[in-house]
Write a protein that holds these residues in place. Structure first.
Motif, mmCIF file in Angstrom:
data_model
loop_
_atom_site.group_PDB
_atom_site.id
_atom_site.type_symbol
_atom_site.label_atom_id
_atom_site.label_comp_id
_atom_site.label_asym_id
_atom_site.label_seq_id
_atom_site.Cartn_x
_atom_site.Cartn_y
_atom_site.Cartn_z
ATOM 1 N N PRO A 428 0.831 -1.208 0.000
ATOM 2 C CA PRO A 428 0.000 0.000 0.000
ATOM 3 C C PRO A 428 0.860 1.250 0.000
ATOM 4 N N ALA A 429 0.433 2.233 -0.749
ATOM 5 C CA ALA A 429 1.147 3.517 -0.756
ATOM 6 C C ALA A 429 0.727 4.338 0.449
ATOM 7 N N ALA A 430 1.455 5.406 0.669
ATOM 8 C CA ALA A 430 1.078 6.306 1.750
ATOM 9 C C ALA A 430 -0.263 6.955 1.435
ATOM 10 N N ILE A 431 -1.052 7.168 2.453
ATOM 11 C CA ILE A 431 -2.371 7.768 2.292
ATOM 12 C C ILE A 431 -2.435 9.027 3.149
ATOM 13 N N GLY A 432 -2.954 10.087 2.581
ATOM 14 C CA GLY A 432 -3.183 11.290 3.370
ATOM 15 C C GLY A 432 -2.276 12.443 3.008
ATOM 16 N N ASP A 433 -1.048 12.159 2.554
ATOM 17 C CA ASP A 433 -0.155 13.228 2.128
ATOM 18 C C ASP A 433 0.921 12.627 1.245
ATOM 19 N N ALA A 434 1.973 13.377 0.998
ATOM 20 C CA ALA A 434 3.011 12.929 0.073
ATOM 21 C C ALA A 434 3.836 11.782 0.619
ATOM 22 N N GLY A 435 3.722 11.499 1.911
ATOM 23 C CA GLY A 435 4.423 10.363 2.472
ATOM 24 C C GLY A 435 5.880 10.603 2.789
ATOM 25 N N GLU A 436 6.337 11.852 2.856
ATOM 26 C CA GLU A 436 7.733 12.151 3.133
ATOM 27 C C GLU A 436 7.929 12.404 4.633
ATOM 28 N N LEU A 437 9.194 12.384 5.045
ATOM 29 C CA LEU A 437 9.578 12.743 6.406
ATOM 30 C C LEU A 437 10.552 13.910 6.316
ATOM 31 N N GLU A 438 10.208 14.992 6.996
ATOM 32 C CA GLU A 438 10.999 16.210 6.849
ATOM 33 C C GLU A 438 12.227 16.232 7.755
ATOM 34 N N ARG A 439 12.210 15.495 8.858
ATOM 35 C CA ARG A 439 13.338 15.574 9.785
ATOM 36 C C ARG A 439 13.657 14.192 10.350
ATOM 37 N N ARG A 440 14.724 14.125 11.134
ATOM 38 C CA ARG A 440 15.136 12.858 11.717
ATOM 39 C C ARG A 440 14.064 12.323 12.659
ATOM 40 N N ILE A 441 14.012 11.005 12.736
ATOM 41 C CA ILE A 441 13.053 10.354 13.638
ATOM 42 C C ILE A 441 13.673 10.273 15.024
ATOM 43 N N ASP A 442 12.991 10.846 16.001
ATOM 44 C CA ASP A 442 13.473 10.815 17.382
ATOM 45 C C ASP A 442 12.592 9.971 18.293
ATOM 46 N N LEU A 595 26.238 1.219 7.361
ATOM 47 C CA LEU A 595 26.598 2.104 6.261
ATOM 48 C C LEU A 595 25.410 2.924 5.766
ATOM 49 N N MET A 596 24.199 2.496 6.061
ATOM 50 C CA MET A 596 23.011 3.265 5.683
ATOM 51 C C MET A 596 22.841 4.523 6.530
ATOM 52 N N ARG A 597 23.573 4.597 7.654
ATOM 53 C CA ARG A 597 23.422 5.680 8.615
ATOM 54 C C ARG A 597 21.933 5.867 8.970
ATOM 55 N N PRO A 598 21.314 4.796 9.444
ATOM 56 C CA PRO A 598 19.864 4.846 9.698
ATOM 57 C C PRO A 598 19.540 5.621 10.959
ATOM 58 N N GLU A 599 18.303 6.053 11.044
ATOM 59 C CA GLU A 599 17.819 6.704 12.265
ATOM 60 C C GLU A 599 17.210 5.695 13.223
ATOM 61 N N ILE A 600 16.830 4.524 12.692
ATOM 62 C CA ILE A 600 16.354 3.417 13.516
ATOM 63 C C ILE A 600 17.104 2.174 13.069
ATOM 64 N N MET A 601 17.722 1.475 14.008
ATOM 65 C CA MET A 601 18.380 0.210 13.709
ATOM 66 C C MET A 601 17.649 -0.906 14.440
ATOM 67 N N VAL A 602 17.247 -1.927 13.686
ATOM 68 C CA VAL A 602 16.556 -3.081 14.259
ATOM 69 C C VAL A 602 17.409 -4.307 13.978
ATOM 70 N N LEU A 603 17.769 -5.017 15.029
ATOM 71 C CA LEU A 603 18.633 -6.180 14.889
ATOM 72 C C LEU A 603 17.945 -7.387 15.515
ATOM 73 N N ARG A 629 20.304 7.898 17.710
ATOM 74 C CA ARG A 629 19.312 7.157 16.932
ATOM 75 C C ARG A 629 18.641 6.123 17.825
ATOM 76 N N ILE A 630 17.606 5.518 17.305
ATOM 77 C CA ILE A 630 16.886 4.465 18.020
ATOM 78 C C ILE A 630 17.497 3.125 17.635
ATOM 79 N N VAL A 631 17.862 2.337 18.634
ATOM 80 C CA VAL A 631 18.401 0.996 18.402
ATOM 81 C C VAL A 631 17.520 0.004 19.143
ATOM 82 N N LEU A 632 16.988 -0.965 18.393
ATOM 83 C CA LEU A 632 16.123 -1.996 18.976
ATOM 84 C C LEU A 632 16.716 -3.360 18.641
#
Length: 684
Positions: A428-442, A595-603, A629-632
């Motif tokens: 499913p595509a994003a619904i409601g807006d363009a589906g972008e994220l303007e800033r880092r996820i905290d 190497l992706m420099r993610p804002e959320i890392m899930v392992l 960043r968030i590490v889970l």
């Protein structure tokens, strides 16, 4: 706690409701429980004529996008028909005017008399020059052209072998220079149409929810991508181009006959009678042909799936000594595919036998009538040759038009299997807006989330929050739903109820591709490509430099063993990274995620294949990464859990408790029992 978002809140008109947090309450697309529901249940229903027509119309955009080549192919085909009109004339002129000495009349007289007069030697020379030019240009000699095509003996009668020619069709009504030009255009058009459809269905499989691959046979997916898509070319040529060319050919031949033999209407009447005769047979046998074509493709798909699964599990087969048994199973599947093809041949042969008496009777009457006209002196032998040739030019188009529907049935089954994927799969595509994220996820929040697969709910009422700067862990018995929970973060799975929020925004309002660029995953069973180590680490960040790759490898603890390899980062790995140990593959996978420099890392169980020293080094690395960043981490080992800032304990179908490792051990009996059982299993 904010009000939970549930699919039942969606208004009947499909507009998204608004939850109390301002995020759209979006109902996820329902994922059926099994592959039977997801792909195959609709395909088991008989293919109706209406459904066949719908599939053909839905396939047209994949042809229309190559309109320039389509126009060139049509122009070459239609232009070549004019040569067909000339092919019978040389033989008639030689018989009637050169050998028998009759004067030129009609169309030949209008063309040749001003050039050669009544000189029979010059007439023969003119015919010879025409045949020589035709031989060079279109490979034509007499009234039969040597058609050019790229068909090859495919080596088998199963669906996959027969489809090889469909996917690489390049043909022309002629040979010679003209024929090779048209064949080249045709094969280019065939490849482009096939490639468009093949790429579209491949993308749908790649973008499908992960739940699909719990049940989907990989061999079946490969068959649909490689072989079913090849139906698009024959469907266009047999369903559009051939009927149009037949109509034009009939009109042109009729025009010439009317000009040359206005007193012989019988050939036109007989030709027109071929249409209802052949069309009747096509209509009666159409459904049988559709059903058998579907069976051929399904049996071919089963062969592909059987090969794929057994090659993938060759190690297991060898360990248990089941080579003979599995070879016999593949042999049975392969013979079933051949039997499906033999049944199709039998059906076509029966159709041929049913139509031959009618077709043969019409042809016999035509031949009898014309020779009676020759005996009576009302026609010449050359006229008979010409009329019979033009008769075939009238009869063949009628036969093509009448059989078009039957021929299309062979391709409709493949198009159905293609459009099933195009219609039913995809995220499913994003619904409601363009589906972008303007800033880092905290901040990542689960609010009353229910999650599962299709109608099966694995976890309910999950509420927890994770912040940047915090390293958290998910703990719980095997099979409790930890992997299901983390798969919902990047929208591999959609919530059945509640909401997953990123800085207050509902995950379903964010495009999956956008979200996944911010979330890095290290899976429990990590697979690598058979490329170089550098390519594997760079996979999530193709623009990364060599220095950045080495830095990520050092952080993941794999730089040391990589540097000891003869070709270092250029070392080519075997299939699924078979040249590496489990621990080495895991370290490379972690480097790839870093190497992706993610804002959320899930392992998912990243420390399971590591020794205690490597585990400590990795946890320290992850702790350093969690500062911004968030590490889970999904973990079982008490040592790993103790080093995390917060532990979420999954138990009894929900997140039953949270806190530090020590807090949970003191306050939660179920967690203590789980840790005791895990510790005893580790030390066994």
């Amino acid at each position: 706690m904010p009000e939970s978002i549930h699919p039942s809140t969606i208004p009947p008109d499909g507009a998204a409701a608004i939850a109390s947090n301002g995020a759209p309450a979006i109902a996820p697309a329902a994922l059926p429980d099994s592959r039977e529901n997801l792909l195959y249940v609709d395909e088991r229903a008989p293919l109706t004529a209406r459904e066949a027509m719908r599939l053909l119309l839905k396939s047209w955009p994949f042809v229309a996008r190559h309109r320039r080549l389509v126009a060139i192919k049509c122009a070459l085909t239609f232009f070549s028909l004019t040569f067909f009109l000339m092919t019978p004339w040389p033989l008639k002129i030689v018989i009637d005017n050169v050998i028998d000495g009759h004067p030129l009349t009609g169309i030949p007289a209008a063309i040749l008399t001003p050039i050669v007069g009544n000189d029979r030697a010059l007439m023969l020379a003119a015919v010879a020059l025409f045949l020589l030019a035709a031989l060079v240009l279109i490979g034509m000699v007499g009234d039969n052209s040597g058609g050019l095509n790229t068909d090859v003996n495919s080596g088998g009668l199963d669906q996959a072998s027969m489809t090889a020619n469909d996917a690489n069709t390049g043909d022309s009504l002629w040979n010679g220079l003209f024929g090779y030009l048209e064949a080249r255009v045709t094969i280019d058009l065939t490849q482009r149409m096939n490639q468009s459809l093949r790429t579209a269905i491949y993308e749908r499989f790649i973008r499908s929810p992960l739940a699909l691959y719990a049940d989907q046979k990989i061999g079946d997916a490969v068959f649909r991508v490689m072989y079913d898509t090849a139906a698009i070319g024959p469907a266009f040529y047999a369903g559009v181009l051939s009927p149009l060319a037949s109509i034009l050919m009939f009109a042109m031949a009729l025009l010439v006959l009317s000009a040359q033999f206005s007193n012989q209407p019988v050939i036109v009447v007989i030709a027109i009678l071929f249409l209802p005769v052949v069309a009747l047979g096509a209509g009666v046998w159409g459904r049988i042909l559709r059903s058998q074509s579907q069976a051929m493709r399904e049996s071919g798909s089963n062969v592909m799936a059987a090969f794929e699964e057994r090659i993938a599990q060759v190690q297991l087969i060898k360990v248990f000594g089941q080579e003979a048994r599995e070879t016999a199973a593949v042999d049975r599947a392969s013979w079933a595919s051949y039997r499906s093809t033999f049944r199709m041949i039998a059906i076509l042969f029966a159709l041929f036998i049913a139509l031959m008496p009618l077709v043969g009777g019409l042809l016999a009457y035509v031949i009898y009538y014309f020779f009676m006209q020759v005996i009576a002196g009302r026609m010449t032998l050359g006229d008979v040759v010409l009329l019979l040739s033009y008769g075939m030019m009238l009869i063949n188009p009628m036969a093509v038009l009448g059989s078009t529907w039957a021929i299309l049935q062979l391709q409709v089954a493949g198009l159905r299997r293609v459009h099933t994927v195009l219609d039913r799969l995809g995220e499913p595509a994003a619904i409601g807006d363009a589906g972008e994220l303007e800033r880092r996820i905290d901040l990542l929040e689960f609010r009353g989330v229910a999650i599962g697969y299709g109608a099966t709910t694995v976890l309910t009422d999950v509420s927890m929050s994770l912040r940047a700067g915090q390293m958290a862990a998910l703990a719980g018995p095997s099979g409790c739903g930890k992997t299901t929970l983390i798969y919902s973060i990047p929208r591999f799975l959609e919530p059945q109820g509640g909401a997953i929020l990123f800085d207050g925004r509902d995950s379903r309002a964010i495009a999956p591709d956008v979200l996944r660029r911010r979330v890095a995953f290290v899976f429990q069973s990590e697979a690598l490509f058979s490329r170089s180590i550098a390519d594997n680490i760079r996979y999530g960040n193709p623009e990364a430099s060599d220095a950045e790759i080495r830095e990520a490898a050092a952080m993941a603890g794999c730089a040391e063993f990589i540097e000891q390899l003869p070709e270092r980062y250029a070392t080519i790995l075997g299939r699924r990274g078979a040249r590496l140990s489990v621990g080495q593959k895991q370290r490379i996978a972690i480097a790839r995620a870093l190497l992706m420099r993610p804002e959320i890392m899930v392992l998912d169980e990243p420390t399971a294949p590591l020794d205690s020293s490597s585990e400590s080094n990795l946890i320290e690395t992850l702790r350093a990464l969690s500062r911004d960043r968030i590490v889970l981490i999904v973990a079982h080992r008490p040592g790993t859990l103790a080093m995390c800032d917060r532990v979420f304990f999954v138990h009894d179908g929900t997140v039953a408790a949270s806190g530090t490792h020590l807090e949970l051990e003191r306050a939660n009996a179920a967690y203590r029992a789980y840790i005791a059982r895990t510790a005893s299993e580790i030390h066994l």
